[in-house]
Design a protein around this motif. Structure first.
Motif, short mmCIF file in Angstrom:
data_model
loop_
_atom_site.label_atom_id
_atom_site.label_comp_id
_atom_site.label_asym_id
_atom_site.label_seq_id
_atom_site.Cartn_x
_atom_site.Cartn_y
_atom_site.Cartn_z
N TYR A 1 1.38 -0.04 3.00
CA TYR A 1 0.56 0.90 2.25
C TYR A 1 -0.78 0.24 1.88
O TYR A 1 -0.82 -0.92 1.50
CB TYR A 1 1.27 1.34 0.97
CG TYR A 1 2.58 2.05 1.21
CD1 TYR A 1 2.63 3.44 1.33
CD2 TYR A 1 3.77 1.34 1.34
CE1 TYR A 1 3.83 4.10 1.55
CE2 TYR A 1 4.98 1.99 1.56
CZ TYR A 1 5.00 3.37 1.67
OH TYR A 1 6.19 4.01 1.89
N PRO A 2 -1.87 1.01 1.92
CA PRO A 2 -3.17 0.42 1.58
C PRO A 2 -3.42 0.25 0.09
O PRO A 2 -4.11 -0.69 -0.32
CB PRO A 2 -4.17 1.41 2.19
CG PRO A 2 -3.44 2.71 2.24
CD PRO A 2 -2.00 2.37 2.49
N GLY B 1 -1.62 15.13 -0.09
CA GLY B 1 -0.60 14.21 0.39
C GLY B 1 -0.98 12.75 0.26
O GLY B 1 -0.32 11.88 0.86
N TYR B 2 -2.01 12.45 -0.53
CA TYR B 2 -2.38 11.05 -0.73
C TYR B 2 -1.33 10.33 -1.59
O TYR B 2 -1.23 9.10 -1.56
CB TYR B 2 -3.75 10.94 -1.42
CG TYR B 2 -4.89 11.51 -0.64
CD1 TYR B 2 -4.80 11.78 0.73
CD2 TYR B 2 -6.11 11.78 -1.25
CE1 TYR B 2 -5.86 12.30 1.45
CE2 TYR B 2 -7.19 12.30 -0.54
CZ TYR B 2 -7.05 12.57 0.81
OH TYR B 2 -8.11 13.10 1.52
N VAL B 3 -0.56 11.13 -2.32
CA VAL B 3 0.57 10.65 -3.11
C VAL B 3 1.78 11.48 -2.72
O VAL B 3 1.68 12.70 -2.61
CB VAL B 3 0.30 10.79 -4.63
CG1 VAL B 3 1.54 10.44 -5.43
CG2 VAL B 3 -0.87 9.93 -5.06
N PRO C 1 -1.31 7.11 1.53
CA PRO C 1 -2.26 6.08 1.10
C PRO C 1 -1.88 5.34 -0.18
O PRO C 1 -2.12 4.14 -0.31
CB PRO C 1 -3.57 6.85 0.91
CG PRO C 1 -3.40 8.10 1.70
CD PRO C 1 -1.95 8.43 1.62
N ILE C 2 -1.30 6.08 -1.16
CA ILE C 2 -1.16 5.51 -2.50
C ILE C 2 0.30 5.38 -2.92
O ILE C 2 1.04 6.38 -2.92
CB ILE C 2 -1.91 6.37 -3.54
CG1 ILE C 2 -3.40 6.48 -3.18
CG2 ILE C 2 -1.76 5.79 -4.94
CD1 ILE C 2 -4.17 7.47 -4.02
N VAL C 3 0.70 4.19 -3.30
CA VAL C 3 1.99 3.98 -3.95
C VAL C 3 1.79 4.17 -5.45
O VAL C 3 0.90 3.55 -6.05
CB VAL C 3 2.53 2.55 -3.69
CG1 VAL C 3 3.79 2.30 -4.49
CG2 VAL C 3 2.79 2.35 -2.20
N CYS D 1 -8.62 7.27 1.69
CA CYS D 1 -7.29 7.90 1.67
C CYS D 1 -7.13 8.84 2.87
O CYS D 1 -6.05 8.90 3.48
CB CYS D 1 -7.09 8.67 0.37
SG CYS D 1 -6.81 7.63 -1.09
N GLU D 2 -8.20 9.55 3.21
CA GLU D 2 -8.13 10.50 4.32
C GLU D 2 -7.90 9.79 5.64
O GLU D 2 -7.16 10.29 6.51
CB GLU D 2 -9.41 11.32 4.36
CG GLU D 2 -9.38 12.47 5.36
CD GLU D 2 -8.28 13.49 5.06
OE1 GLU D 2 -7.82 14.14 6.03
OE2 GLU D 2 -7.89 13.63 3.88
N VAL D 3 -8.49 8.61 5.82
CA VAL D 3 -8.30 7.84 7.06
C VAL D 3 -6.81 7.54 7.26
O VAL D 3 -6.27 7.73 8.37
CB VAL D 3 -9.10 6.53 7.01
CG1 VAL D 3 -8.67 5.58 8.14
CG2 VAL D 3 -10.59 6.81 7.10
N PHE D 4 -6.14 7.10 6.20
CA PHE D 4 -4.71 6.76 6.34
C PHE D 4 -3.84 8.00 6.42
O PHE D 4 -2.84 8.02 7.15
CB PHE D 4 -4.29 5.88 5.16
CG PHE D 4 -4.87 4.50 5.22
CD1 PHE D 4 -4.35 3.55 6.09
CD2 PHE D 4 -5.96 4.16 4.43
CE1 PHE D 4 -4.90 2.28 6.17
CE2 PHE D 4 -6.51 2.89 4.50
CZ PHE D 4 -5.98 1.94 5.37
N SER D 5 -4.23 9.05 5.69
CA SER D 5 -3.46 10.29 5.73
C SER D 5 -3.44 10.87 7.14
O SER D 5 -2.40 11.39 7.60
CB SER D 5 -4.05 11.31 4.75
OG SER D 5 -3.27 12.49 4.71
N GLU D 6 -4.56 10.78 7.84
CA GLU D 6 -4.63 11.29 9.22
C GLU D 6 -3.74 10.49 10.17
O GLU D 6 -3.39 10.97 11.25
CB GLU D 6 -6.08 11.26 9.70
CG GLU D 6 -6.96 12.31 9.03
CD GLU D 6 -8.41 12.22 9.46
OE1 GLU D 6 -8.75 11.26 10.20
OE2 GLU D 6 -9.21 13.10 9.08
N LYS D 7 -3.38 9.28 9.77
CA LYS D 7 -2.48 8.45 10.59
C LYS D 7 -1.05 8.53 10.09
O LYS D 7 -0.20 7.71 10.44
CB LYS D 7 -2.96 7.00 10.55
CG LYS D 7 -4.33 6.79 11.20
CD LYS D 7 -4.71 5.31 11.22
CE LYS D 7 -6.04 5.11 11.95
NZ LYS D 7 -6.42 3.68 12.05
#
Length: 432
Positions: A278-279, A253-255, A194-196, A184-190
């Motif tokens: 979304y991943p 902010g993952y959600v 991460p999560i729907v 989740c952190e990898v995508f949040s940094e971009k």
């Protein structure tokens, strides 16, 4: 005088005929076969079936089952009506409380608790098909000595993973809590959320997977649930890690909290995930055919929740619970239909249309390739029940309200306080 002679003659002829019938050993009226006049034939029985399954595949499967039943029993007519989402249960309760309940209807754990209190559910323990259910399913079907419903599927909740997007970012499907956080952190940094998640089942089932796993781990759930029934504070404390997990995901902010509060289950969430942007997505495995239809080229699969330090957890429900209205004018006819519905081959049509699992002894597994990663967790000891019939609290609704509180900015302590208060209120004699 002539009329009197005619009457005497007729009486004599009638007596003579009766004597001849007696001498010849004719059958009595009770022993004779005769055709019932059309006016005396039984009328068609009309049954109303109310449910919350309205996806096209589900409805087609239900209609095929009803059609086959009516062909086999032409004196019965069954109509099916559905209402989507959480609104269904509000409509169901209003119908029943107003005396207009349908003959057959779908319930969940929480509505079962309510309807059992007022005697609205017929006892189905006499159905011949009860013995065909798996021991695990049967343990969920008996409540206060009666069987108030029959389950027609085992629903599973999972983490939808966009395999293409994970591969592009050199990530594997997460299997542990630490791996989930890292991904989740990898995508949040971009700047990618991460999560729907939807505003109903997503985050509450994730919280349950985190909070309740220790209760079921090692097979000691029965005693732990008895203790929780006696002391609701134990259940609240068990759920603490789950609510802390959800709070962390919101805080980082993952959600997207605001978006999640508006995201409808099996509609908005699927549309978002099907874009391929979304991943991850959290929802029921039954939504898989809908995702595939929205984006046939999307490379995805559904996995258990990576919610524990030592691995993933599958959240299931003995689900799509079908009950008979105890106040129906056609209780026996409704039971007869449920006997038909719970035959192995008939039930499988409905189960497989939902990418779900069978509650029967035959242990058939979903034919949907996207949900195959869930199969092993049905038997490896790492699955738990989202709503256990042995737990006498409306955990399904209360956990949903708790998650909504977190999405609106409440602290974990505030949410736990409200959750425990709700548990106590639901107890017999609890504050109203």
């Amino acid at each position: 005088m002539k009329r009197k002679d005619q009457m005497i003659g007729s009486a004599f002829l009638c007596a003579l005929l009766c004597l001849l019938m007696a001498v010849s050993g004719c059958q009595s009226m009770e022993d004779q076969n005769y055709t019932v006049p059309a006016a005396e034939k039984s009328e068609t029985v009309n049954l109303k079936f109310f449910g919350n399954k309205n996806e096209a595949l589900n409805v087609v499967a239900i209609e095929e089952i009803l059609k086959a039943y009516m062909e086999e029993y032409p004196d019965v007519n069954i109509t099916y009506e559905s209402v989507k989402g959480a609104d269904y249960f509000d409509v169901l309760m209003k119908r029943i409380r107003s005396g207009n309940g349908d003959d057959i209807f779908m319930i969940n754990h929480d509505t079962m608790l309510e309807l059992m209190k007022t005697g609205e559910l017929a006892d189905l323990s006499g159905l011949p098909t009860i013995e065909d259910f798996s021991p695990g399913a049967r343990s969920q079907m008996t409540f206060d000595g009666v069987v108030p419903f029959v389950p027609t599927s085992i629903s599973a909740f999972g983490l939808y993973c966009n395999l293409g997007l994970l591969a592009e970012n050199n990530l594997e499907v997460p299997e542990t809590y630490a791996e989930f956080l890292a991904a989740c952190e990898v995508f949040s940094e971009k700047d990618i959320t991460p999560i729907v998640a939807n505003n109903d089942i997503s985050l509450k089932t994730l919280a349950i997977s985190r909070g309740m796993f220790e209760v079921y781990k090692g097979g000691g759930a029965e005693k732990a649930l008895e203790q929780m029934n006696a002391d609701p504070s134990l259940l609240a404390e068990a759920m603490r890690p789950g609510f802390e997990m959800v709070h962390l995901f919101i805080d980082r902010g993952y959600v997207d909290a605001g978006r999640t509060l508006k995201t409808e289950k099996t509609k908005d969430d699927l549309a978002d995930f099907a874009t391929g942007s979304y991943p991850f997505m959290l929802t029921g495995a039954w939504a898989s055919p809908r995702v595939a239809a929205l984006n046939p080229g999307l490379n995805y699969k559904v996995y258990p929740y990576p919610a524990q330090e030592d691995g993933s957890v599958l959240v299931t429900n003995v689900d799509t619970r079908v009950a008979v209205n105890a106040r129906s004018a056609h209780v026996e006819e409704a039971k007869k239909f449920l006997e038909y519905l719970t035959q192995k081959d008939v039930m499988w049509e409905f189960v497989d249309s939902q990418s779900s699992f069978s509650p029967l002894e035959d242990n058939r597994l979903s034919s949907d390739p996207a949900v195959q990663p869930l199969n092993a967790y049905m038997t490896n000891g790492r699955s738990i029940l989202g709503t256990d019939s042995n737990l006498k609290y409306p955990i399904w609704d209360l956990s949903k309200e708790s998650v909504r509180g977190l999405l609106k900015g409440q602290s974990v302590e505030e949410v736990l306080g409200d959750f425990e208060a709700g548990l106590k209120k639901s107890q017999p004699g609890g504050a109203q």
